[in-house]
Scaffold this motif. Structure first.
Motif, PDB file in Angstrom:
ATOM      1  N   PRO A  42      33.978  30.482  20.650  1.00 29.74           N
ATOM      2  CA  PRO A  42      33.283  29.989  21.842  1.00 29.74           C
ATOM      3  C   PRO A  42      34.218  29.146  22.706  1.00 29.74           C
ATOM      4  O   PRO A  42      35.033  28.379  22.175  1.00 29.74           O
ATOM      5  N   LEU A  43      34.121  29.310  24.013  1.00 28.95           N
ATOM      6  CA  LEU A  43      34.934  28.494  24.911  1.00 28.95           C
ATOM      7  C   LEU A  43      34.281  28.366  26.267  1.00 28.95           C
ATOM      8  O   LEU A  43      33.394  29.120  26.624  1.00 28.95           O
ATOM      9  N   LEU A  44      34.734  27.368  26.973  1.00 33.28           N
ATOM     10  CA  LEU A  44      34.222  27.020  28.293  1.00 33.28           C
ATOM     11  C   LEU A  44      35.427  26.716  29.153  1.00 33.28           C
ATOM     12  O   LEU A  44      36.361  26.043  28.700  1.00 33.28           O
ATOM     13  N   GLY A  45      35.465  27.209  30.392  1.00 37.93           N
ATOM     14  CA  GLY A  45      36.644  26.956  31.196  1.00 37.93           C
ATOM     15  C   GLY A  45      36.448  27.199  32.675  1.00 37.93           C
ATOM     16  O   GLY A  45      35.406  27.679  33.126  1.00 37.93           O
ATOM     17  N   GLU A  46      37.492  26.867  33.410  1.00 40.62           N
ATOM     18  CA  GLU A  46      37.532  27.069  34.857  1.00 40.62           C
ATOM     19  C   GLU A  46      38.659  28.049  35.147  1.00 40.62           C
ATOM     20  O   GLU A  46      39.722  27.981  34.542  1.00 40.62           O
ATOM     21  N   VAL A  47      38.423  28.961  36.069  1.00 44.22           N
ATOM     22  CA  VAL A  47      39.440  29.932  36.437  1.00 44.22           C
ATOM     23  C   VAL A  47      39.702  29.862  37.936  1.00 44.22           C
ATOM     24  O   VAL A  47      38.777  29.789  38.737  1.00 44.22           O
ATOM     25  N   LYS A  48      40.985  29.837  38.267  1.00 44.60           N
ATOM     26  CA  LYS A  48      41.438  29.954  39.656  1.00 44.60           C
ATOM     27  C   LYS A  48      42.495  31.039  39.630  1.00 44.60           C
ATOM     28  O   LYS A  48      43.666  30.774  39.372  1.00 44.60           O
ATOM     29  N   GLY A  49      42.048  32.277  39.828  1.00 47.85           N
ATOM     30  CA  GLY A  49      42.961  33.413  39.725  1.00 47.85           C
ATOM     31  C   GLY A  49      42.196  34.712  39.586  1.00 47.85           C
ATOM     32  O   GLY A  49      41.304  34.989  40.378  1.00 47.85           O
ATOM     33  N   SER A  59      37.265  49.824  34.218  1.00 53.34           N
ATOM     34  CA  SER A  59      38.203  48.721  34.396  1.00 53.34           C
ATOM     35  C   SER A  59      37.826  48.043  35.710  1.00 53.34           C
ATOM     36  O   SER A  59      37.963  48.642  36.780  1.00 53.34           O
ATOM     37  N   LYS A  60      37.320  46.815  35.631  1.00 43.74           N
ATOM     38  CA  LYS A  60      36.853  46.107  36.823  1.00 43.74           C
ATOM     39  C   LYS A  60      37.629  44.806  36.957  1.00 43.74           C
ATOM     40  O   LYS A  60      37.771  44.062  35.998  1.00 43.74           O
ATOM     41  N   SER A  61      38.115  44.532  38.162  1.00 41.47           N
ATOM     42  CA  SER A  61      38.914  43.335  38.411  1.00 41.47           C
ATOM     43  C   SER A  61      38.279  42.473  39.485  1.00 41.47           C
ATOM     44  O   SER A  61      37.729  42.989  40.467  1.00 41.47           O
ATOM     45  N   TYR A  62      38.377  41.179  39.288  1.00 41.51           N
ATOM     46  CA  TYR A  62      37.995  40.185  40.291  1.00 41.51           C
ATOM     47  C   TYR A  62      39.254  39.393  40.592  1.00 41.51           C
ATOM     48  O   TYR A  62      39.819  38.775  39.695  1.00 41.51           O
ATOM     49  N   THR A  63      39.690  39.421  41.845  1.00 42.94           N
ATOM     50  CA  THR A  63      40.945  38.767  42.207  1.00 42.94           C
ATOM     51  C   THR A  63      40.693  37.563  43.096  1.00 42.94           C
ATOM     52  O   THR A  63      39.721  37.523  43.850  1.00 42.94           O
ATOM     53  N   ASP A  64      41.579  36.596  42.988  1.00 36.05           N
ATOM     54  CA  ASP A  64      41.545  35.374  43.799  1.00 36.05           C
ATOM     55  C   ASP A  64      40.177  34.700  43.761  1.00 36.05           C
ATOM     56  O   ASP A  64      39.596  34.384  44.810  1.00 36.05           O
ATOM     57  N   ILE A  65      39.652  34.484  42.561  1.00 31.24           N
ATOM     58  CA  ILE A  65      38.349  33.828  42.436  1.00 31.24           C
ATOM     59  C   ILE A  65      38.525  32.378  41.993  1.00 31.24           C
ATOM     60  O   ILE A  65      39.549  31.991  41.433  1.00 31.24           O
TER      61      ILE A  65
END
Length: 84
Positions: A42-49, A59-65
């Motif tokens: 289990p983990l919790l985090g913030e993403v900038k990327g 294959s699905k990508s989310y960019t610059d989020i």
């Protein structure tokens, strides 16, 4: 039976999206890179990327989020911040 991850993605512009049977999640943030597979801790985090979701047929990508995620019990939830 092979285990997989259920993904839920929420954004104001697209609402709630769900992806079933995900086998690999790649998180490429400004500070770190992370590979999440089924039965990961289990983990919790913030993403900038970028975040990529993959299974046998998709294959699905989310960019610059800019967003926040939680992974627990083979369920990955992502909230994308918009308009900030």
């Amino acid at each position: 039976m092979e285990t997989s991850i259920k993904v839920k993605i929420f954004s104001l512009s697209k609402g709630l999206e769900e992806i079933e049977n995900v086998t690999v999640i790649r998180v490429k943030s400004s500070d770190y890179n992370l590979l999440i597979m089924p039965d990961y801790m289990p983990l919790l985090g913030e993403v900038k990327g970028n975040i990529d979701f993959e299974n046998a047929t998709l294959s699905k990508s989310y960019t610059d989020i800019d967003g926040y995620y939680i992974n627990a019990n083979n369920e990955f939830s992502l909230i994308i911040r918009e308009g900030v």
